[in-house]
Design an enzyme around this catalytic site. Structure first.
Site, PDB file in Angstrom:
ATOM      1  N   ARG A   1     -16.551 -27.878  21.410  1.00  0.00           N
ATOM      2  CA  ARG A   1     -16.080 -29.231  21.320  1.00  0.00           C
ATOM      3  C   ARG A   1     -14.472 -28.833  21.441  1.00  0.00           C
ATOM      4  O   ARG A   1     -13.783 -29.731  22.316  1.00  0.00           O
ATOM      5  CB  ARG A   1     -16.251 -29.588  19.876  1.00  0.00           C
TER       6      ARG A   1
ATOM      7  N   CYS B   1     -10.147 -29.932  13.076  1.00  0.00           N
ATOM      8  CA  CYS B   1     -10.865 -29.375  14.383  1.00  0.00           C
ATOM      9  C   CYS B   1     -11.324 -27.981  13.844  1.00  0.00           C
ATOM     10  O   CYS B   1     -11.774 -27.255  14.655  1.00  0.00           O
ATOM     11  CB  CYS B   1      -9.534 -28.853  15.388  1.00  0.00           C
TER      12      CYS B   1
END
Length: 341
Positions: free
Chosen positions: A235, A194
């Site tokens: 995101r 991430c």
């Protein structure tokens, strides 16, 4: 980012961080057996480049070919994980396609396509950028926890402030939504994947591998890293909110995902947000960033032409396709004549 579910005060991990973000950690640290393949591949890539630098063309081609095969084998070994655990069609397809494509690249290099050494160098640099950050504990922790803090700040801008506590990876990276108040009872936590480092490493490798003035390379790198960081933050916020608040828990979608995709009902929003919307948009974003980088550093067209040749078996002239004002040597067309830096 991976989902977790809280039940009776206990956190049950749905996605295991060690299965992906630890996928490139060395075996000596107790990671997956496939991890060794990544290290072997990158080390062999580097050895091939050193051999070429020393003028040993034959050994360089052989080592390069072996590195490509090892690289493809590593990604193939990840296919079951992407299919069963992550439930990502895109990542599964890419992992399955990796081995034949890498074997083909290795065979081309072995048979004398020396232009592939630029792409080989790019992949080696990508690994050199990513692996240390992946395997040095304090760097890894800093990247994950910093990304979690930035993502939480992004959530706060949208009116959500769940707080952060310890995730299944042992870092302060889990968004502490109250399972009794959210729609799905789930939350997510940040993992290495991430942080956006993987995408940053891709562009870092491409930019570092080509020959060009340092100023233009630094400008292209700064642009790529900045855009990737911002889009990755968006995101993470999107997935971090979509999962607990059930943005995609529509009955028809839940029925389809549980019946045909084997998904758990309360995990549907996470899967749709993470595996479908975010991953597809990430592909679009990478293409867009590539075009921006090309404007500043046309030299990256060379390794990109090699990628296209591997995929299609056809030679492409991207300079001509993108227009005469873009040249892979960094020059431009001026009144029908070429000028460089």
């Amino acid at each position: 980012m991976w989902p977790s579910v809280t039940t009776v005060g206990l956190e049950t991990v749905v996605g295991l961080e060690s299965a992906t973000s630890g996928a490139l950690a060395p075996a000596v640290l107790g990671a997956q057996p496939t991890d060794a393949l990544a290290w072997i591949a990158i080390a062999t890539f580097v050895a091939a480049l050193l051999a070429r630098w020393r003028g040993a063309a034959g050994p360089a081609r052989s080592l390069g070919a072996a590195a490509w095969v090892a690289f493809g084998t590593y990604w193939l070994s990840m296919a079951p994980y992407y299919y069963y655990d992550v439930q990502s069609p895109l990542q599964t397809i890419l992992a399955l396609a990796a081995l034949p494509l890498c074997v083909y690249a290795g065979s081309l290099l072995f048979r004398g396509r020396d232009s592939l050494f630029v792409l080989t160098k790019a992949v080696a640099i990508m690994g050199v950028i990513y692996l240390p950050a992946e395997t040095i504990p304090f760097v890894r922790q800093w990247l994950i926890e910093t990304t979690a803090a930035q993502t939480h700040y992004g959530m706060e801008l949208l009116g959500h402030s769940p707080g952060i506590n310890e995730g299944a990876n042992g870092y302060e990276s889990r968004f502490d939504f109250d399972s009794d108040e959210t729609v799905t009872g789930r939350t997510t936590y940040i993992v290495m994947a991430c942080t956006g480092l993987g995408s940053m490493a891709i562009f870092g490798g491409l930019i570092a591998a080509v020959k060009a003035p340092l100023k233009r390379k630094a400008t292209a790198f700064a642009l790529a890293i900045g855009v990737i960081w911002f889009l990755n933050l968006v995101r993470n916020v999107f997935i971090g909110l979509a999962s607990p608040w059930g943005w995609f828990q529509q009955d028809w979608l839940v029925s389809f995902m549980t019946t045909y995709m084997g998904a758990e009902a309360n995990r549907v929003s996470y899967l749709v947000a993470h595996n479908y919307i975010s991953q597809l948009l990430s592909v679009v974003a990478l293409v867009g960033i590539t075009l921006l980088v090309i404007k500043i550093l046309p030299e990256v067209l060379r390794p990109l032409e090699e990628v296209l040749f591997i995929f299609t078996g056809t030679e492409y002239d991207l300079e001509r396709a993108l227009g005469n004002d873009v040249r892979a040597d960094g020059g431009t067309e001026v009144d029908g004549s070429r000028s460089g830096d």
